[in-house]
Design a protein around this motif. Structure first.
Motif, PDB file in Angstrom:
ATOM      1  N   GLY A  31       0.991  -1.378   0.592  1.00 51.93           N
ATOM      2  CA  GLY A  31      -0.175  -0.249   0.107  1.00 51.93           C
ATOM      3  C   GLY A  31       0.517   1.439  -0.345  1.00 51.93           C
ATOM      4  O   GLY A  31       0.759   2.813  -0.089  1.00 51.93           O
ATOM      5  N   GLY A  32       2.093   1.164   0.024  1.00 50.40           N
ATOM      6  CA  GLY A  32       2.845   2.481  -0.278  1.00 50.40           C
ATOM      7  C   GLY A  32       3.437   2.286   1.343  1.00 50.40           C
ATOM      8  O   GLY A  32       4.810   3.195   1.332  1.00 50.40           O
ATOM      9  N   GLY A  33       2.741   1.977   2.147  1.00 49.66           N
ATOM     10  CA  GLY A  33       2.855   2.415   3.290  1.00 49.66           C
ATOM     11  C   GLY A  33       2.692   3.474   4.655  1.00 49.66           C
ATOM     12  O   GLY A  33       3.481   4.849   4.889  1.00 49.66           O
ATOM     13  N   HIS A  34       1.589   3.981   3.986  1.00 46.62           N
ATOM     14  CA  HIS A  34       0.883   5.648   4.601  1.00 46.62           C
ATOM     15  C   HIS A  34       0.835   5.548   6.649  1.00 46.62           C
ATOM     16  O   HIS A  34       0.486   4.419   6.834  1.00 46.62           O
ATOM     17  CB  HIS A  34      -0.474   5.756   4.368  1.00 46.62           C
ATOM     18  N   ALA A  35       1.402   6.312   6.905  1.00 41.80           N
ATOM     19  CA  ALA A  35       1.566   6.291   8.243  1.00 41.80           C
ATOM     20  C   ALA A  35       1.261   7.853   9.276  1.00 41.80           C
ATOM     21  O   ALA A  35       1.355   9.157   8.533  1.00 41.80           O
ATOM     22  CB  ALA A  35       2.770   5.770   8.662  1.00 41.80           C
ATOM     23  N   ALA A  36       0.273   7.545  10.150  1.00 42.75           N
ATOM     24  CA  ALA A  36       0.834   8.756  11.126  1.00 42.75           C
ATOM     25  C   ALA A  36       2.026   9.783  10.989  1.00 42.75           C
ATOM     26  O   ALA A  36       2.258  11.019  10.944  1.00 42.75           O
ATOM     27  CB  ALA A  36       0.917   8.896  12.756  1.00 42.75           C
ATOM     28  N   PRO A  39       4.363  12.294   7.540  1.00 41.38           N
ATOM     29  CA  PRO A  39       4.580  13.776   6.803  1.00 41.38           C
ATOM     30  C   PRO A  39       6.568  13.669   7.216  1.00 41.38           C
ATOM     31  O   PRO A  39       6.919  14.556   6.670  1.00 41.38           O
ATOM     32  CB  PRO A  39       3.531  14.591   7.365  1.00 41.38           C
ATOM     33  N   VAL A  40       6.544  13.467   8.217  1.00 41.84           N
ATOM     34  CA  VAL A  40       7.918  13.941   9.057  1.00 41.84           C
ATOM     35  C   VAL A  40       9.178  13.044   8.274  1.00 41.84           C
ATOM     36  O   VAL A  40       9.575  13.615   7.814  1.00 41.84           O
ATOM     37  CB  VAL A  40       8.290  13.626  10.743  1.00 41.84           C
ATOM     38  N   TYR A  41       8.331  11.157   8.211  1.00 39.08           N
ATOM     39  CA  TYR A  41      10.050   9.857   7.460  1.00 39.08           C
ATOM     40  C   TYR A  41       9.593   9.917   5.979  1.00 39.08           C
ATOM     41  O   TYR A  41      10.283   8.861   6.040  1.00 39.08           O
ATOM     42  CB  TYR A  41       9.801   9.181   8.765  1.00 39.08           C
TER      43      TYR A  41
END
Length: 91
Positions: A31-36, A39-41
């Motif tokens: 899924g591309g790796g969306h995470a909280a 935006p930073v990393y």
């Protein structure tokens, strides 16, 4: 991912991961790796350092920024990937 998140937390570490502990690392990468922390990393695909892949002809390749660069960038954007993951510690 739940076990990975727990192992990292036990060492006072945080990993860039999704919000569901029920999604495995391969599903997360697909899924591309969306995470909280995205935006930073960046996304999980941005964090990948290296893959070992098997080509359709059966050849095993190491794929990273220095070796097989074209495949490295392609693999980071795939929509299907079967993953056997290994922990890599960088210093």
């Amino acid at each position: 991912m739940g076990e990975l998140i727990s192992a990292a937390a036990a060492r006072n570490l945080t990993i860039v991961s999704g919000g569901s502990a029920n999604v495995g690392i391969s599903g997360y990468l697909i899924g591309g790796g969306h995470a909280a922390l995205g935006p930073v990393y960046g996304m999980a695909a941005d964090q990948a350092l290296e893959f070992e892949i098997v080509t359709p002809s059966g050849e095993c390749l190491t794929v990273n920024e220095c070796q097989n660069r074209d495949l490295f960038w392609a693999v980071r954007g795939v929509s299907y990937l079967s993953v056997e993951h290994h922990m890599v510690h960088s210093t």
